[in-house]
Design an enzyme around this catalytic site. Sequence first.
Site, PDB file in Angstrom:
ATOM      1  N   LYS A  74       0.837  -1.220   0.000  1.00 47.52           N
ATOM      2  CA  LYS A  74       0.000   0.000   0.000  1.00 47.52           C
ATOM      3  C   LYS A  74       0.865   1.260   0.000  1.00 47.52           C
ATOM      4  CE  LYS A  74      -2.057  -0.857   3.897  1.00 47.52           C
ATOM      5  NZ  LYS A  74      -1.430  -2.108   4.343  1.00 47.52           N
TER       6      LYS A  74
ATOM      7  N   ARG B   5      -9.030   0.779   9.229  1.00 45.23           N
ATOM      8  CA  ARG B   5      -8.480  -0.539   9.535  1.00 45.23           C
ATOM      9  C   ARG B   5      -9.472  -1.438  10.249  1.00 45.23           C
ATOM     10  NH1 ARG B   5      -2.890   0.623   8.955  1.00 45.23           N
ATOM     11  NH2 ARG B   5      -1.609  -1.237   9.082  1.00 45.23           N
TER      12      ARG B   5
ATOM     13  N   ARG C 141      12.363  -6.380   4.878  1.00 45.79           N
ATOM     14  CA  ARG C 141      12.357  -5.001   5.376  1.00 45.79           C
ATOM     15  C   ARG C 141      12.922  -4.925   6.797  1.00 45.79           C
ATOM     16  NH1 ARG C 141       6.925  -1.495   5.231  1.00 45.79           N
ATOM     17  NH2 ARG C 141       6.424  -2.721   7.051  1.00 45.79           N
TER      18      ARG C 141
ATOM     19  N   ARG D 154      12.434  -2.077  11.506  1.00 44.31           N
ATOM     20  CA  ARG D 154      11.183  -1.626  12.131  1.00 44.31           C
ATOM     21  C   ARG D 154      10.739  -2.660  13.165  1.00 44.31           C
ATOM     22  NH1 ARG D 154       6.491   0.395   8.056  1.00 44.31           N
ATOM     23  NH2 ARG D 154       5.115  -0.781   9.421  1.00 44.31           N
TER      24      ARG D 154
ATOM     25  N   ARG E 244       0.169  -9.110  13.369  1.00 43.49           N
ATOM     26  CA  ARG E 244      -0.459  -8.095  12.491  1.00 43.49           C
ATOM     27  C   ARG E 244      -1.350  -8.762  11.452  1.00 43.49           C
ATOM     28  NH1 ARG E 244       4.735  -5.197  10.499  1.00 43.49           N
ATOM     29  NH2 ARG E 244       3.385  -3.909   9.222  1.00 43.49           N
TER      30      ARG E 244
HETATM   31  P1  B4P Z   1       3.842  -1.734   2.354  1.00 45.48           P
HETATM   32  O1  B4P Z   1       2.664  -2.578   2.070  1.00 45.48           O
HETATM   33  O2  B4P Z   1       3.939  -0.480   1.666  1.00 45.48           O
HETATM   34  O3  B4P Z   1       3.760  -1.730   3.914  1.00 45.48           O
HETATM   35  P2  B4P Z   1       3.308  -0.545   4.864  1.00 45.48           P
HETATM   36  O4  B4P Z   1       2.879   0.660   4.121  1.00 45.48           O
HETATM   37  O5  B4P Z   1       4.414  -0.432   5.808  1.00 45.48           O
HETATM   38  O6  B4P Z   1       1.985  -1.057   5.556  1.00 45.48           O
HETATM   39  P3  B4P Z   1       1.803  -1.684   6.970  1.00 45.48           P
HETATM   40  O7  B4P Z   1       0.392  -2.127   7.015  1.00 45.48           O
HETATM   41  O8  B4P Z   1       2.858  -2.717   7.188  1.00 45.48           O
HETATM   42  O9  B4P Z   1       2.100  -0.572   8.042  1.00 45.48           O
HETATM   43  P4  B4P Z   1       1.386   0.789   8.455  1.00 45.48           P
HETATM   44  O10 B4P Z   1       2.451   1.790   8.342  1.00 45.48           O
HETATM   45  O11 B4P Z   1       0.116   1.041   7.705  1.00 45.48           O
HETATM   46  O12 B4P Z   1       5.263  -2.400   2.012  1.00 45.48           O
HETATM   47  C1  B4P Z   1       5.788  -3.535   2.647  1.00 45.48           C
HETATM   48  C2  B4P Z   1       7.145  -3.976   2.079  1.00 45.48           C
HETATM   49  O13 B4P Z   1       6.951  -4.659   0.844  1.00 45.48           O
HETATM   50  C3  B4P Z   1       8.112  -2.844   1.766  1.00 45.48           C
HETATM   51  O14 B4P Z   1       9.381  -3.211   2.265  1.00 45.48           O
HETATM   52  C4  B4P Z   1       8.145  -2.754   0.249  1.00 45.48           C
HETATM   53  O15 B4P Z   1       9.406  -2.375  -0.242  1.00 45.48           O
HETATM   54  C5  B4P Z   1       7.835  -4.181  -0.155  1.00 45.48           C
HETATM   55  N1  B4P Z   1       7.126  -4.265  -1.432  1.00 45.48           N
HETATM   56  C6  B4P Z   1       6.159  -3.430  -1.888  1.00 45.48           C
HETATM   57  N2  B4P Z   1       5.717  -3.832  -3.103  1.00 45.48           N
HETATM   58  C7  B4P Z   1       6.412  -4.972  -3.415  1.00 45.48           C
HETATM   59  C8  B4P Z   1       6.402  -5.881  -4.536  1.00 45.48           C
HETATM   60  N3  B4P Z   1       5.597  -5.693  -5.586  1.00 45.48           N
HETATM   61  N4  B4P Z   1       7.222  -6.946  -4.508  1.00 45.48           N
HETATM   62  C9  B4P Z   1       8.064  -7.146  -3.460  1.00 45.48           C
HETATM   63  N5  B4P Z   1       8.124  -6.327  -2.370  1.00 45.48           N
HETATM   64  C10 B4P Z   1       7.307  -5.251  -2.351  1.00 45.48           C
HETATM   65  O16 B4P Z   1       0.965   0.519   9.973  1.00 45.48           O
HETATM   66  C11 B4P Z   1       1.912   0.265  11.012  1.00 45.48           C
HETATM   67  C12 B4P Z   1       1.208   0.225  12.382  1.00 45.48           C
HETATM   68  O17 B4P Z   1       0.618   1.530  12.683  1.00 45.48           O
HETATM   69  C13 B4P Z   1       0.007  -0.722  12.522  1.00 45.48           C
HETATM   70  O18 B4P Z   1       0.395  -2.063  12.782  1.00 45.48           O
HETATM   71  C14 B4P Z   1      -0.771  -0.068  13.699  1.00 45.48           C
HETATM   72  O19 B4P Z   1      -0.180  -0.355  14.945  1.00 45.48           O
HETATM   73  C15 B4P Z   1      -0.600   1.417  13.424  1.00 45.48           C
HETATM   74  N6  B4P Z   1      -1.712   1.959  12.613  1.00 45.48           N
HETATM   75  C16 B4P Z   1      -1.602   2.483  11.354  1.00 45.48           C
HETATM   76  N7  B4P Z   1      -2.817   2.875  10.908  1.00 45.48           N
HETATM   77  C17 B4P Z   1      -3.710   2.593  11.895  1.00 45.48           C
HETATM   78  C18 B4P Z   1      -5.122   2.747  12.026  1.00 45.48           C
HETATM   79  N8  B4P Z   1      -5.867   3.252  11.043  1.00 45.48           N
HETATM   80  N9  B4P Z   1      -5.713   2.342  13.175  1.00 45.48           N
HETATM   81  C19 B4P Z   1      -4.991   1.846  14.174  1.00 45.48           C
HETATM   82  N10 B4P Z   1      -3.654   1.657  14.127  1.00 45.48           N
HETATM   83  C20 B4P Z   1      -3.006   2.032  12.994  1.00 45.48           C
END
Ligand code: B4P
Length: 193
Positions: free
Chosen positions: A13, A88, A127, A133, A144
């Site tokens: 995402k 979420r 990652r 992280r 998660r």
């Molecule tokens: P991403 O999928 O981009 O992961 P993310 O943005 O970090 O989402 P995530 O859900 O993990 O964390 P968030 O910050 O929202 O990428 C993942 C990896 O995959 C990267 O290393 C990327 O390089 C790689 N990748 C991408 N595309 C690829 C492909 N095509 N092939 C191979 N590799 C690829 O949330 C973190 C925490 O914040 C949550 O756990 C929660 O505690 C809190 N939080 C955030 N929003 C919240 C909400 N609305 N309510 C409550 N808590 C919340």
Amino acid sequence: MRIVLLGAPGSGKGTQAAILKDQMGIPHISTGDLLRGAVKAGTELGKQAEAIMARGDLVSDEIMLGIIRSRLGEDDAQNGFILDGYPRNLVQAKALDGVLEELEFPVEEAIQIDVDHEGIVERLAKRAELEGRADDDADAVRHRLNVYEEQTAPVIDYYGDQGKLSQVYGVGSIEEISARILGVLRIAGQERS
Ligand code: B4P
């Protein structure tokens, strides 16, 4: 355009939202980035959120609503946005509809990026090595994914029932997946997935 990106943690995402932002000229609003910024800055919110995030649990709906309401009220969000990481759970999805109703601009498109859990565990292990992280630790990732299945997956049907949902296969190169998303959004020059 007002877009919500859905998908399990690590589904891409954040990666895709950054590309869409450049293509479409609308802000990328990531609640994960906003929370990590608060942790880094040592604010009261950051202090409350840090341990919750490291465990892979969700920060409270009330806090998240305050954050999102204030961010969506900013000038740059008035012509559209890409929401990444919010909503979420169903409480957040309904709260978001309420905020957008007040601002008189509903969500137009919800896009789910679909990646199997095995692929996600591999990506996040990579990652963890690169970025260190805390929530990419193997136990936190498993937790998660459980939180996602229990709380976030129902949000997919919520948008499906509103006729706003598109699903995109999230395995392949980053460019291939961007092309699929742009196709779903019917942005000129891209093929439909
Ligand atoms: P991403 O999928 O981009 O992961 P993310 O943005 O970090 O989402 P995530 O859900 O993990 O964390 P968030 O910050 O929202 O990428 C993942 C990896 O995959 C990267 O290393 C990327 O390089 C790689 N990748 C991408 N595309 C690829 C492909 N095509 N092939 C191979 N590799 C690829 O949330 C973190 C925490 O914040 C949550 O756990 C929660 O505690 C809190 N939080 C955030 N929003 C919240 C909400 N609305 N309510 C409550 N808590 C919340």
